[in-house]
Design a protein around this motif. Structure first.
Motif, PDB file in Angstrom:
ATOM      1  N   HIS A 164       0.828  -1.197   0.000  1.00  0.00           N
ATOM      2  CA  HIS A 164       0.000   0.000   0.000  1.00  0.00           C
ATOM      3  C   HIS A 164       0.867   1.253   0.000  1.00  0.00           C
ATOM      4  O   HIS A 164       0.651   2.192  -0.781  1.00  0.00           O
ATOM      5  N   ARG A 165       1.860   1.264   0.866  1.00  0.00           N
ATOM      6  CA  ARG A 165       2.762   2.418   0.905  1.00  0.00           C
ATOM      7  C   ARG A 165       3.557   2.525  -0.401  1.00  0.00           C
ATOM      8  O   ARG A 165       3.814   3.629  -0.893  1.00  0.00           O
ATOM      9  N   ALA A 166       3.951   1.385  -0.898  1.00  0.00           N
ATOM     10  CA  ALA A 166       4.730   1.393  -2.136  1.00  0.00           C
ATOM     11  C   ALA A 166       3.922   1.997  -3.284  1.00  0.00           C
ATOM     12  O   ALA A 166       4.454   2.733  -4.118  1.00  0.00           O
ATOM     13  N   SER A 167       2.652   1.704  -3.309  1.00  0.00           N
ATOM     14  CA  SER A 167       1.810   2.230  -4.393  1.00  0.00           C
ATOM     15  C   SER A 167       1.719   3.743  -4.328  1.00  0.00           C
ATOM     16  O   SER A 167       1.793   4.431  -5.362  1.00  0.00           O
ATOM     17  N   ALA A 168       1.553   4.256  -3.131  1.00  0.00           N
ATOM     18  CA  ALA A 168       1.495   5.713  -2.992  1.00  0.00           C
ATOM     19  C   ALA A 168       2.828   6.341  -3.359  1.00  0.00           C
ATOM     20  O   ALA A 168       2.873   7.381  -4.039  1.00  0.00           O
ATOM     21  N   ALA A 169       3.902   5.716  -2.945  1.00  0.00           N
ATOM     22  CA  ALA A 169       5.219   6.277  -3.249  1.00  0.00           C
ATOM     23  C   ALA A 169       5.517   6.219  -4.743  1.00  0.00           C
ATOM     24  O   ALA A 169       6.118   7.147  -5.301  1.00  0.00           O
ATOM     25  N   PHE A 170       5.090   5.167  -5.364  1.00  0.00           N
ATOM     26  CA  PHE A 170       5.357   5.037  -6.799  1.00  0.00           C
ATOM     27  C   PHE A 170       4.657   6.140  -7.586  1.00  0.00           C
ATOM     28  O   PHE A 170       5.229   6.729  -8.500  1.00  0.00           O
ATOM     29  N   ARG A 171       3.417   6.401  -7.252  1.00  0.00           N
ATOM     30  CA  ARG A 171       2.683   7.418  -8.013  1.00  0.00           C
ATOM     31  C   ARG A 171       3.343   8.780  -7.888  1.00  0.00           C
ATOM     32  O   ARG A 171       3.319   9.597  -8.821  1.00  0.00           O
ATOM     33  N   THR A 172       3.954   9.017  -6.725  1.00  0.00           N
ATOM     34  CA  THR A 172       4.661  10.279  -6.553  1.00  0.00           C
ATOM     35  C   THR A 172       5.897  10.325  -7.443  1.00  0.00           C
ATOM     36  O   THR A 172       6.218  11.378  -8.019  1.00  0.00           O
ATOM     37  N   ALA A 173       6.556   9.217  -7.564  1.00  0.00           N
ATOM     38  CA  ALA A 173       7.824   9.200  -8.301  1.00  0.00           C
ATOM     39  C   ALA A 173       7.629   9.066  -9.806  1.00  0.00           C
ATOM     40  O   ALA A 173       8.497   9.466 -10.585  1.00  0.00           O
ATOM     41  N   TRP A 174       6.510   8.552 -10.230  1.00  0.00           N
ATOM     42  CA  TRP A 174       6.337   8.244 -11.650  1.00  0.00           C
ATOM     43  C   TRP A 174       6.052   9.491 -12.476  1.00  0.00           C
ATOM     44  O   TRP A 174       5.251  10.344 -12.095  1.00  0.00           O
ATOM     45  N   LYS A 175       6.741   9.599 -13.539  1.00  0.00           N
ATOM     46  CA  LYS A 175       6.495  10.663 -14.507  1.00  0.00           C
ATOM     47  C   LYS A 175       6.303  10.028 -15.876  1.00  0.00           C
ATOM     48  O   LYS A 175       6.954   9.031 -16.213  1.00  0.00           O
TER      49      LYS A 175
ATOM     50  N   GLU B  24     -13.721   2.158  -2.552  1.00  0.00           N
ATOM     51  CA  GLU B  24     -13.867   3.615  -2.632  1.00  0.00           C
ATOM     52  C   GLU B  24     -12.980   4.358  -1.645  1.00  0.00           C
ATOM     53  O   GLU B  24     -12.639   5.516  -1.858  1.00  0.00           O
ATOM     54  N   GLU B  25     -12.627   3.696  -0.554  1.00  0.00           N
ATOM     55  CA  GLU B  25     -11.899   4.413   0.486  1.00  0.00           C
ATOM     56  C   GLU B  25     -10.416   4.528   0.187  1.00  0.00           C
ATOM     57  O   GLU B  25      -9.697   5.211   0.913  1.00  0.00           O
ATOM     58  N   LEU B  26      -9.958   3.881  -0.840  1.00  0.00           N
ATOM     59  CA  LEU B  26      -8.525   3.900  -1.101  1.00  0.00           C
ATOM     60  C   LEU B  26      -8.081   5.236  -1.663  1.00  0.00           C
ATOM     61  O   LEU B  26      -8.852   5.938  -2.332  1.00  0.00           O
ATOM     62  N   ASP B  27      -6.822   5.558  -1.355  1.00  0.00           N
ATOM     63  CA  ASP B  27      -6.261   6.787  -1.900  1.00  0.00           C
ATOM     64  C   ASP B  27      -6.130   6.676  -3.413  1.00  0.00           C
ATOM     65  O   ASP B  27      -5.855   5.598  -3.956  1.00  0.00           O
ATOM     66  N   GLU B  28      -6.282   7.807  -4.029  1.00  0.00           N
ATOM     67  CA  GLU B  28      -6.208   7.798  -5.487  1.00  0.00           C
ATOM     68  C   GLU B  28      -4.818   7.443  -5.985  1.00  0.00           C
ATOM     69  O   GLU B  28      -4.671   6.833  -7.046  1.00  0.00           O
ATOM     70  N   ASP B  29      -3.797   7.823  -5.237  1.00  0.00           N
ATOM     71  CA  ASP B  29      -2.442   7.470  -5.659  1.00  0.00           C
ATOM     72  C   ASP B  29      -2.251   5.962  -5.701  1.00  0.00           C
ATOM     73  O   ASP B  29      -1.581   5.428  -6.600  1.00  0.00           O
ATOM     74  N   VAL B  30      -2.829   5.308  -4.745  1.00  0.00           N
ATOM     75  CA  VAL B  30      -2.688   3.853  -4.698  1.00  0.00           C
ATOM     76  C   VAL B  30      -3.385   3.212  -5.899  1.00  0.00           C
ATOM     77  O   VAL B  30      -2.826   2.345  -6.584  1.00  0.00           O
ATOM     78  N   LEU B  31      -4.579   3.665  -6.145  1.00  0.00           N
ATOM     79  CA  LEU B  31      -5.303   3.115  -7.296  1.00  0.00           C
ATOM     80  C   LEU B  31      -4.610   3.466  -8.608  1.00  0.00           C
ATOM     81  O   LEU B  31      -4.546   2.644  -9.529  1.00  0.00           O
ATOM     82  N   ALA B  32      -4.117   4.689  -8.675  1.00  0.00           N
ATOM     83  CA  ALA B  32      -3.440   5.091  -9.914  1.00  0.00           C
ATOM     84  C   ALA B  32      -2.243   4.197 -10.189  1.00  0.00           C
ATOM     85  O   ALA B  32      -1.988   3.816 -11.342  1.00  0.00           O
ATOM     86  N   THR B  33      -1.518   3.856  -9.158  1.00  0.00           N
ATOM     87  CA  THR B  33      -0.375   2.960  -9.350  1.00  0.00           C
ATOM     88  C   THR B  33      -0.834   1.593  -9.833  1.00  0.00           C
ATOM     89  O   THR B  33      -0.231   0.999 -10.742  1.00  0.00           O
ATOM     90  N   ALA B  34      -1.866   1.113  -9.233  1.00  0.00           N
ATOM     91  CA  ALA B  34      -2.376  -0.196  -9.665  1.00  0.00           C
ATOM     92  C   ALA B  34      -2.810  -0.158 -11.124  1.00  0.00           C
ATOM     93  O   ALA B  34      -2.538  -1.097 -11.891  1.00  0.00           O
ATOM     94  N   PHE B  35      -3.456   0.921 -11.528  1.00  0.00           N
ATOM     95  CA  PHE B  35      -3.902   1.010 -12.915  1.00  0.00           C
ATOM     96  C   PHE B  35      -2.722   1.183 -13.865  1.00  0.00           C
ATOM     97  O   PHE B  35      -2.754   0.710 -15.009  1.00  0.00           O
ATOM     98  N   LEU B  36      -1.697   1.883 -13.394  1.00  0.00           N
ATOM     99  CA  LEU B  36      -0.525   2.077 -14.245  1.00  0.00           C
ATOM    100  C   LEU B  36       0.192   0.752 -14.490  1.00  0.00           C
ATOM    101  O   LEU B  36       0.583   0.444 -15.617  1.00  0.00           O
ATOM    102  N   LEU B  37       0.383   0.014 -13.436  1.00  0.00           N
ATOM    103  CA  LEU B  37       1.151  -1.219 -13.562  1.00  0.00           C
ATOM    104  C   LEU B  37       0.301  -2.390 -14.036  1.00  0.00           C
ATOM    105  O   LEU B  37       0.813  -3.307 -14.660  1.00  0.00           O
ATOM    106  N   ARG B  38      -0.954  -2.349 -13.736  1.00  0.00           N
ATOM    107  CA  ARG B  38      -1.846  -3.443 -14.127  1.00  0.00           C
ATOM    108  C   ARG B  38      -3.147  -2.890 -14.696  1.00  0.00           C
ATOM    109  O   ARG B  38      -4.188  -2.922 -14.049  1.00  0.00           O
ATOM    110  N   PRO B  39      -3.094  -2.400 -15.917  1.00  0.00           N
ATOM    111  CA  PRO B  39      -4.335  -1.870 -16.504  1.00  0.00           C
ATOM    112  C   PRO B  39      -5.436  -2.922 -16.617  1.00  0.00           C
ATOM    113  O   PRO B  39      -6.615  -2.572 -16.695  1.00  0.00           O
ATOM    114  N   ASP B  40      -5.050  -4.167 -16.647  1.00  0.00           N
ATOM    115  CA  ASP B  40      -6.085  -5.194 -16.734  1.00  0.00           C
ATOM    116  C   ASP B  40      -6.921  -5.262 -15.471  1.00  0.00           C
ATOM    117  O   ASP B  40      -8.012  -5.850 -15.481  1.00  0.00           O
ATOM    118  N   MET B  41      -6.420  -4.690 -14.391  1.00  0.00           N
ATOM    119  CA  MET B  41      -7.197  -4.665 -13.158  1.00  0.00           C
ATOM    120  C   MET B  41      -8.207  -3.525 -13.142  1.00  0.00           C
ATOM    121  O   MET B  41      -9.085  -3.470 -12.277  1.00  0.00           O
TER     122      MET B  41
END
Lengths: 178, 561
Positions: A164-175, B24-41
């Motif tokens: 979970h933390r990694a996901s938040a950190a990645f989005r910050t770092a990704w361009k 719904e409660e998840l942070d958008e950054d977390v979801l954005a990362t998941a969508f970036l790395l796994r668009p199939d999700m």
């Protein structure tokens, strides 16, 4: 299909949407606007603009229609972020992306291939190595969380938090790749 | 919500795989990362094409929508008659044009005797009352009103008819009759018949048909029309497909004889334009409409104002809405009517183009092994350098196929983008009871839908362990090759395992279809996420079943994704 779009044929519009709607939504819009309703609005607006201005697209250009649609979608996302001041950081990221793919770009970037992959690897290299490992194991290699936890030597619960933390950190770092 | 709770929800969502509702409660950054790395999700959009089209305000799709919202039938392109092509296909059916009577087909002489091109056609009251075109009609000046037009029509009709009955008193219409006609027109509904009440006393206009029994020659007082078949006039002209904004457009063709022009309607009012010259002296002019759905004839040149006269349209052919629905009766027939009027031997169109025969079963069998190898080599080439090598690999496969005198079966690599995958040829490897030639439309559609969407790139390809195995396999063929790939079939990385299964099954396909199918099943059992690797397995499973003649199962496999 393009000729059909210019003639206003519904079948052509359906084909265009079938080809690009899903991947545009999943790969372009949602990662930049991870709110489903807002992302769907952007998708709807993007295709509306495409259908309204289809005569402006020239197939002779060196860019595909997907690139054109992608640019429209990104600008629409930017509009959404501008309207939402609470998401200032995401706006900055999208603005940077819009600059990258703005009028100055002469070649269509390799959006889904090596350039994107390189940008992700770069972001993974900028975050905590354990975070990067967690992301690789769970999302890129698609390992079950139990296997991931075992490889990292932590409990499943701890792995979940790390991820979970990694996901938040990645989005910050990704361009977006230049 | 604590971080642990969010992490647990995020993990649960990832475990649930495709189709799980977004937490719904998840942070958008977390979801954005998941969508970036796994668009199939990512979830699929809930936007339909209708939603999009409903918002279109301009452009060709807005025109379509506006037409539908006006309550008028959309102008159907298919209803526009390509007269030249039709006539070329039916060289002996000229006299059937524009005739609905019993005129014998091919009896050109009989038609020649009847020159009437003009026809007075009664109109039913207009449908719909609030269209913008109708509003615009209401705001027109008096000289553009229907009453004035009808009065002019009466005058022109008198000029046309009176000389024939020997009662022509001069070119100027009787003012009393004109006033009577204007009054009648004002009292009548906008789309009331423009026939008798608009005529001066004593004048008569015979409804024009191309039949020998009815009608009389049209004489506009300028030049006596030379008799010729109405069919000629119509068939010589090309039909305009333009949507006219209102008013009439007149036919303008070289000739020397003045024919009758077009008919335009706006919300039920008519504006008849006298046409320019027609080659045969017969009115086959254009009629245009703004929301009225009338089009026909060579409507390319707007009629000069001086030529405007209240002459009924000739041969006006409704386009779009059936004539009966609008209360329209016209001798000009629509295409279906014309076709139905054509004798069977004439109605029979040109023979359909021959369809290329599929390759023989023997040829397919001979090609099967090479096709399989091509698939694998192409896929490997694509995966070795996904983005830039794809086109080269495709060209390589096509060149190889050309050299062998057949069409290549190119399996899309997961590294290729979704649109390309979606348009990949629905080709089943030939041979066996099922073959590409047998793939019917529904099966091809199901297979196309099952083709992979490259939401996730092949990140694993760079891992050294996978590259080593693939390198060893490339040097082998058949079962030996499959065995090497199967070394990765139990890899904990689901994407790697599924891709290895697909490769192994492809290698086994030509030698042991049953085992290939088992390998595919095992690969599918490894994970349910909608990755390109799983999609490849789904498609291959269907292909194998189809080749085995288990077509229903193949369809089910393609649609089960």
């Amino acid at each position: 299909m393009l000729e059909g779009l210019r003639r206003g044929e519904r079948d052509a519009a359906a084909t265009l949407y079938a080809w690009y709607g899903d991947c545009l939504f999943r790969e372009i819009i949602l990662p930049r606007l991870p709110r489903r309703e807002a992302a769907e609005d952007v998708l709807r607006d993007t295709f509306r603009i495409v259908l309204e201005r289809i005569h402006q697209f020239s197939p002779d250009s060196d860019r595909s229609i997907y690139f054109w649609m992608r640019t429209i979608a990104i600008h629409r996302i930017l509009d959404v972020h501008r309207a939402d001041q609470r998401r200032r950081r995401l706006e900055d990221a999208v603005e940077a992306e819009a600059r990258v793919h703005g009028e100055g770009a002469t070649e269509e970037p390799d959006l889904d291939g090596e350039a994107r992959r390189a940008s992700i690897e770069q972001a993974l290299g900028q975050i905590n190595p354990r975070y990067a490992e967690a992301l690789r194991l769970r999302l890129l290699h698609d390992l079950p969380r139990e296997a991931c936890a075992e490889r990292m030597g932590v409990t499943v619960g701890n792995f979940d938090v790390i991820l979970h933390r990694a996901s938040a950190a990645f989005r910050t770092a990704w361009k977006e790749p230049a | 919500m604590t971080e642990q709770e969010k992490a647990a929800r995020f993990a649960a969502w990832l475990d649930a795989g495709e189709g799980a509702p977004l937490p719904e409660e998840l942070d958008e950054d977390v979801l954005a990362t998941a969508f970036l790395l796994r668009p199939d999700m990512a979830p699929a959009p809930r936007v339909s094409l209708d939603d999009i089209l409903a918002g279109v305000q301009e452009g060709p799709f807005a025109c379509e929508r506006a037409t539908a919202e006006d309550g008028d039938a959309p102008v159907a392109e298919a209803s526009v008659v390509d007269l030249g092509a039709w006539r070329a296909a039916h060289p002996t059916s000229r006299s059937t044009w524009n005739t609905t009577d019993e005129t014998p087909s091919g009896d050109a002489e009989a038609v020649t005797e009847t020159t009437p091109a003009a026809e007075i056609v009664p109109f039913a009251p207009a449908q719909g009352t609030d269209s913008p075109a109708r509003e615009a009609t209401r705001r027109r000046p008096w000289w553009a009103s229907a009453g004035f037009g009808i009065a002019l029509a009466a005058a022109a009709a008198g000029a046309l008819v009176l000389p024939q009955v020997g009662t022509l008193r001069g070119p100027t219409p009787d003012p009393v009759a004109q006033e009577a006609a204007r009054r009648a027109a004002n009292e009548a509904p906008a789309s009331a018949p423009i026939v008798a009440e608009a005529m001066p006393p004593g004048a008569s206009v015979t409804p024009a048909t191309s039949s020998p029994q009815a009608g009389s020659p049209v004489d506009d007082g300028v030049a006596a029309p030379k008799a010729a078949p109405v069919a000629d006039a119509v068939a010589e002209s090309e039909v305009s497909t333009g949507l006219l904004g209102g008013g009439g457009a007149s036919g303008s063709t070289p000739g020397g004889l003045r024919g009758l022009g077009g008919l335009g309607t706006k919300g039920g009012e008519r504006e008849v334009a006298r046409g320019a010259d027609l080659p045969s002296g017969y009115g086959s002019g254009a009629s245009g409409t703004a929301g009225g759905a009338w089009r026909t004839g060579p409507g390319s040149t707007p009629a000069p104002e001086a030529n405007r006269a209240p002459v009924p349209a000739v041969g006006a052919t409704p386009v779009g809405a059936p004539a009966e629905e609008r209360g329209f009766r016209s001798e000009g027939a629509t295409l279906p009517e014309m076709e139905s009027a054509v004798p069977d031997d004439l109605a029979a169109g040109p023979a359909p183009a021959p369809v290329a025969a599929p390759p023989s079963a023997a040829a397919q069998m001979a090609d099967r092994g090479d096709a399989m190898l091509d698939e694998v080599s192409v896929a490997e080439a694509l995966e070795a350098k996904p983005a830039k090598a794809s086109k080269d690999a495709e060209k390589k496969a096509e060149a190889s196929a050309r050299a062998k005198g057949r069409t290549a079966t190119v399996t899309r690599s997961p590294a290729q983008d979704a649109p390309l995958a979606a348009t990949a040829p629905a080709t089943v490897a030939s041979g066996g009871p099922g073959s590409a030639a047998d793939l019917d439309e529904s099966a091809a559609r199901a297979r196309r839908a099952a083709l992979p969407k490259a939401y996730a790139a092949s990140w694993w390809a760079s891992t050294p362990d996978v590259a080593v195995v693939f390198g060893r396999a490339a040097a082998l063929s058949g079962t030996a090759r499959a065995e090497v790939y199967l070394e990765l079939a139990s890899d904990p990385r689901i994407t790697v395992a599924q891709d290895a299964a697909w490769r192994a099954a492809n290698a086994l396909r030509a030698v042991d279809r049953a085992r290939a199918l088992r390998v595919v099943e095992n690969g599918l059992a490894r994970g349910g996420a909608d990755t390109p690797f799983r999609a490849n397995l789904v498609v291959l499973k269907g292909d194998l079943l189809w080749e085995a003649g288990r077509r229903d199962e193949a369809r089910a496999a393609w649609t089960a994704r």
